[in-house]
Design an enzyme around this catalytic site. Structure first.
Site, PDB file in Angstrom:
ATOM      1  CB  SER A   1      -0.952   0.042   1.206  1.00 44.38           C
ATOM      2  OG  SER A   1      -0.242   0.346   2.392  1.00 44.38           O
TER       3      SER A   1
ATOM      4  CB  THR B   1      -0.290   0.789  -4.183  1.00 44.34           C
ATOM      5  OG1 THR B   1      -0.286  -0.010  -2.998  1.00 44.34           O
ATOM      6  CG2 THR B   1      -0.224   2.257  -3.833  1.00 44.34           C
ATOM      7  CE1 TYR B   2      -3.543  -2.065   1.007  1.00 42.17           C
ATOM      8  CE2 TYR B   2      -2.667  -3.038  -1.012  1.00 42.17           C
ATOM      9  CZ  TYR B   2      -2.749  -3.010   0.362  1.00 42.17           C
ATOM     10  OH  TYR B   2      -2.031  -3.909   1.101  1.00 42.17           O
TER      11      TYR B   2
ATOM     12  N   GLY C   1       5.901  -1.847   1.111  1.00 38.74           N
ATOM     13  CA  GLY C   1       6.100  -3.071   0.350  1.00 38.74           C
ATOM     14  C   GLY C   1       6.897  -2.804  -0.912  1.00 38.74           C
ATOM     15  N   GLY C   2       6.497  -3.426  -2.012  1.00 42.13           N
ATOM     16  CA  GLY C   2       7.209  -3.266  -3.281  1.00 42.13           C
ATOM     17  C   GLY C   2       7.264  -1.829  -3.768  1.00 42.13           C
ATOM     18  CB  ALA C   3       4.873   1.008  -3.552  1.00 39.84           C
TER      19      ALA C   3
END
Length: 139
Positions: free
Chosen positions: A26, A58-59, A72-74
């Site tokens: 997120s 993303t959210y 996370g990945g972001a």
């Protein structure tokens, strides 16, 4: 006639305060900012990193004052100090937009992620059911 995807909210030039690769995913965004433009927690957003050109979806999680934290990945696509644009969209029947119009809320942030400018971008029906005019007004 189908549906059309339109921007309904935009956070312009917010700055990354931290990036947390170990979090569950997120992007965490200052709660006051998302409430001001009408983005909901868990809503999908597109993010453009103006500092490096990278984009991701993303959210949203609501955060503390001034917080902009890709998780996370972001987090691998951003670093503290990067400038982002965050967009949220909604799906609307095209004919409804032509007949009733549409508006989007836009917030431009300062270097501390406070509201510097707030305005609405609108699609205003022409009255013939076939077209709209674009308008932008500061609130």
């Amino acid at each position: 006639m189908g549906t059309i995807r339109l921007m309904h909210a935009k956070l312009h030039r917010v700055r990354v305060s931290e990036a947390n690769v170990d979090y569950v995913g997120s992007i965490t965004i200052d709660r006051e900012l998302i409430e001001r433009v009408g983005i909901l927690p868990l809503e999908e957003v597109d993010v453009v990193n103006l500092s490096n050109g990278k984009r991701f979806s993303t959210y949203v999680f609501p955060g503390h004052t001034g917080e902009i934290c890709p998780n996370g990945g972001a987090a691998l696509l951003c670093q503290p100090g990067d400038i982002l644009i965050i967009y949220a969209y909604e799906q609307r029947p095209r004919q409804e937009v032509l007949e009733k119009g549409h508006f989007a809320k836009v917030l431009v942030a300062d270097a501390e992620n406070r509201c510097q400018q707030f305005f609405e971008q609108s699609l205003i029906p022409r009255g013939d059911g076939r077209g709209v005019e674009f308008s932008s007004q500061e609130c």
